[in-house]
Motif scaffolding. Structure first.
Motif: not given
Length: 211
Positions: A64-73, A133-139
């Motif tokens: 949800a973070h990589t595909d919509n925000f991180i990778f496009p940027a 949270g952790e399910s989204a790759g954060f700690k």
């Protein structure tokens, strides 16, 4: 799904996502020639496809973070860097700040609605556990609830992880600054941050409180 079908799906996805980033293209057109903009746009689509193809097994919360925000940027920035490195960073910084400022203005208007500030503060506990949270790759370190205050520290961040992997860790700080633009000037609320992983610190601290 066959490998060919998966490639086709990822290619369609990359084209669709890059197409949705027209606000970046509009800024590029102020800085680059038409031919360079078209070259950048095609390169960004290719790079985004490669990012998607190399990360097909990410958990849903992370993607949800990589595909919509991180990778496009990363794809847009790296494609622009091939033409002009300084302009690439300036464009990313300007557009990202403008988008976040727009969010901040919208939230500021909402803060004048009776009860909104308490609602907004209260939703952070639930939202942060789900989206950050952790399910989204954060700690994280989530602090005990305090009346009129929400606090957490992020000690591991997928933006840092995947932007570093992509070769553009300098974009991380721009994503951190998005929070300042979005939440830093809300009437009746105070947002405080003193550290970010993107700036080289050991954690990102986040504090939102009622004034």
């Amino acid at each position: 799904m066959s490998a060919e079908n998966q490639r086709n799906e990822l290619n369609v996805k990359a084209c669709k996502v890059i197409k949705s980033k027209q606000i970046f293209k509009m800024e590029m057109e102020k800085r680059f020639s038409h031919s360079d903009v078209e070259k950048i746009w095609a390169d960004a689509e290719r790079r985004l496809f490669d990012f998607y193809a190399g990360h097909t097994d990410l958990p849903e919360g992370v993607s949800a973070h990589t595909d919509n925000f991180i990778f496009p940027a990363a794809a847009l920035y790296l494609a622009m860097k091939e033409i002009d490195e300084a302009a690439a960073y300036e464009i990313m910084k300007k557009v990202m700040a403008e988008k976040s400022d727009k969010t901040g203005r919208m939230l500021s208007k909402c803060c004048h609605i009776p009860g909104f500030k308490k609602f907004f503060l209260g939703m952070w506990d639930t939202m942060s556990h789900k989206m950050f949270g952790e399910s989204a790759g954060f700690k994280n370190v989530f602090y005990p609830n305090e009346k009129g205050c929400f606090r957490m520290d992020i000690t591991q961040c997928p933006y840092h992880t995947y932007l570093t992997e992509a070769g553009c860790p300098e974009l991380n700080v721009l994503f951190c600054e998005n929070d300042v633009h979005s939440y830093g000037n809300l009437p009746g609320l105070k947002f405080t941050r003193t550290k970010t992983i993107g700036a080289g610190d050991e954690l990102c601290d986040f504090k939102m409180e009622l004034l």
